[in-house]
Design a protein around this motif. Structure first.
Motif, PDB file in Angstrom:
ATOM      1  N   UNK A   1       0.841  -1.193   0.000  1.00 37.19           N
ATOM      2  CA  UNK A   1       0.000   0.000   0.000  1.00 37.19           C
ATOM      3  C   UNK A   1       0.874   1.239   0.000  1.00 37.19           C
ATOM      4  N   UNK A   2       0.321   2.386  -0.398  1.00 36.63           N
ATOM      5  CA  UNK A   2       1.110   3.631  -0.431  1.00 36.63           C
ATOM      6  C   UNK A   2       1.322   4.195   0.972  1.00 36.63           C
ATOM      7  N   UNK A   3       2.176   3.526   1.742  1.00 35.59           N
ATOM      8  CA  UNK A   3       2.467   3.918   3.117  1.00 35.59           C
ATOM      9  C   UNK A   3       3.901   4.416   3.199  1.00 35.59           C
ATOM     10  N   UNK A   4       4.104   5.591   3.772  1.00 35.76           N
ATOM     11  CA  UNK A   4       5.453   6.116   3.960  1.00 35.76           C
ATOM     12  C   UNK A   4       6.201   5.221   4.936  1.00 35.76           C
ATOM     13  N   UNK A   5       7.394   4.796   4.569  1.00 39.17           N
ATOM     14  CA  UNK A   5       8.167   3.907   5.430  1.00 39.17           C
ATOM     15  C   UNK A   5       8.464   4.554   6.783  1.00 39.17           C
ATOM     16  N   UNK A   6       8.472   5.876   6.842  1.00 38.27           N
ATOM     17  CA  UNK A   6       8.706   6.559   8.120  1.00 38.27           C
ATOM     18  C   UNK A   6       7.530   6.420   9.078  1.00 38.27           C
ATOM     19  N   UNK A   7       6.384   5.937   8.588  1.00 35.64           N
ATOM     20  CA  UNK A   7       5.246   5.685   9.458  1.00 35.64           C
ATOM     21  C   UNK A   7       5.261   4.273  10.032  1.00 35.64           C
ATOM     22  N   UNK A   8       6.300   3.520   9.686  1.00 32.90           N
ATOM     23  CA  UNK A   8       6.478   2.148  10.156  1.00 32.90           C
ATOM     24  C   UNK A   8       7.760   2.097  10.979  1.00 32.90           C
ATOM     25  N   UNK A   9       7.766   1.280  12.030  1.00 32.24           N
ATOM     26  CA  UNK A   9       8.977   1.122  12.841  1.00 32.24           C
ATOM     27  C   UNK A   9       9.838   0.043  12.189  1.00 32.24           C
ATOM     28  N   UNK A  10      10.865   0.472  11.464  1.00 32.15           N
ATOM     29  CA  UNK A  10      11.752  -0.470  10.778  1.00 32.15           C
ATOM     30  C   UNK A  10      12.794  -1.018  11.744  1.00 32.15           C
ATOM     31  N   UNK A  11      13.216  -2.256  11.517  1.00 31.87           N
ATOM     32  CA  UNK A  11      14.281  -2.846  12.313  1.00 31.87           C
ATOM     33  C   UNK A  11      15.562  -2.856  11.489  1.00 31.87           C
ATOM     34  N   UNK A  12      16.651  -3.322  12.084  1.00 32.61           N
ATOM     35  CA  UNK A  12      17.913  -3.379  11.351  1.00 32.61           C
ATOM     36  C   UNK A  12      18.190  -4.777  10.821  1.00 32.61           C
ATOM     37  N   UNK A  13      17.181  -5.656  10.866  1.00 29.23           N
ATOM     38  CA  UNK A  13      17.327  -7.024  10.357  1.00 29.23           C
ATOM     39  C   UNK A  13      16.412  -7.271   9.157  1.00 29.23           C
ATOM     40  N   UNK A  14      16.272  -6.255   8.306  1.00 28.27           N
ATOM     41  CA  UNK A  14      15.444  -6.362   7.105  1.00 28.27           C
ATOM     42  C   UNK A  14      14.006  -6.756   7.417  1.00 28.27           C
ATOM     43  N   UNK A  15      13.493  -6.215   8.493  1.00 31.27           N
ATOM     44  CA  UNK A  15      12.095  -6.435   8.849  1.00 31.27           C
ATOM     45  C   UNK A  15      11.534  -5.139   9.405  1.00 31.27           C
TER      46      UNK A  15
END
Length: 288
Positions: free
Chosen positions: A106-120
């Motif tokens: 979906x058109x979701x800004x990645x900054x609105x998601x809590x990204x990890x440092x293990x490609x997840x």
């Protein structure tokens, strides 16, 4: 956006210039970037004292406990699950999803998601993970529709406002994936089923008269909307570009408690334009 760009420019100057971003984001292989970031986090964690951790726990909105009592959430969860019809499989989802699970579908800004440092990334919406699971199952059993549901505590990074808006909350999600059989038969059947489940679930939580508002995004879906027991919301702005064909919102006592619609995710995941997917979700915290 301007503040984000300004902060990034400042950091890149301290790090040696904008080329460092290109190296990290584009030239460094994924496994090597993970190795580098893991070492950065290891070194940073070694500088933290127990008092530092407690201080962070006291003011970080992502890690604070839910503001709603456990007993209330559990009652609402049980009530919602009681509305599930036979044939819908409950799935216990992982707390993380593959990197890009939200922004690539979906058109979701990645900054609105809590990204990890293990490609997840930390789960922000259970419908995305259920769509991935449904796509895998459709690949092996394409003859039958896949009907999945889940309860999941999710985290979203953007700031919300309002009395029932939190950094993390529980969502009930329902997805149905299948093949186009012509005449909008899939869409008619499963839109009616999703709305029946959602309204029954809201009533089970104590709302006497849940309200459904449907928005037709493509005139070809007008017959689908006409067959639903729902009002219309032609002026809805949110969800356009995210949903295709038709979408809807669920209200309880005047408050929005759910959302859903058709998306093209499984069609893109499986490379087959005949694949269809309907997703829906209810906010358990708002129903507690």
């Amino acid at each position: 956006m301007a503040e984000r760009a300004s902060a990034l420019d400042r950091v890149l100057k301290q790090a040696g210039g904008p080329e460092i971003l290109d190296i990290l984001a584009e030239r460094l292989p994924g496994a090597d970037l993970t190795t580098l970031l893991l070492e950065v986090m290891r070194r940073r964690s070694r500088t933290l004292s127990p008092a530092d951790v407690l201080r962070r726990y006291g003011h970080d909105r992502f890690v604070a406990p839910a503001q709603i009592l456990f007993q209330r959430l559990r009652r609402a969860e049980d009530a919602v699950l009681s509305a599930l019809p036979p044939g819908v499989e409950l799935v216990t989802l992982a707390p993380v999803a593959p990197l890009g699970a939200h922004s690539a579908l979906g058109p979701v800004d990645q900054n609105n998601v809590v990204s990890t440092i293990r490609n997840s990334e930390v789960a922000a919406d259970p419908t995305n993970a259920l769509a991935l699971e449904a796509a895998l199952r459709r690949r092996t059993t394409p003859a039958e529709p896949v009907r999945l549901a889940a309860l999941q505590r999710v985290v979203r990074a953007q700031h919300f406002t309002g009395p029932v808006s939190y950094a993390h909350f529980t969502l009930f999600a329902l997805v149905t994936a299948g093949r186009d059989t012509g005449g909008l038969a899939f869409e008619r059947q499963h839109a009616a089923e999703h709305l029946a489940v959602l309204t029954a679930a809201v009533r089970a939580c104590g709302v006497a008269a849940p309200e459904v508002k449907v928005t037709v995004l493509d005139e070809r879906f007008e017959p689908v909307a006409a067959g639903l027991d729902a009002g219309r919301d032609p002026d809805r702005e949110g969800g356009r570009g995210y949903y295709t064909g038709l979408c809807y919102k669920i209200y309880g006592d005047g408050m929005e408690v759910g959302d859903g619609g058709f998306v093209d995710w499984t069609a893109r995941l499986l490379g087959n334009r005949k694949e269809r997917l309907l997703i829906s979700a209810l906010g358990i915290d708002r129903l507690s």
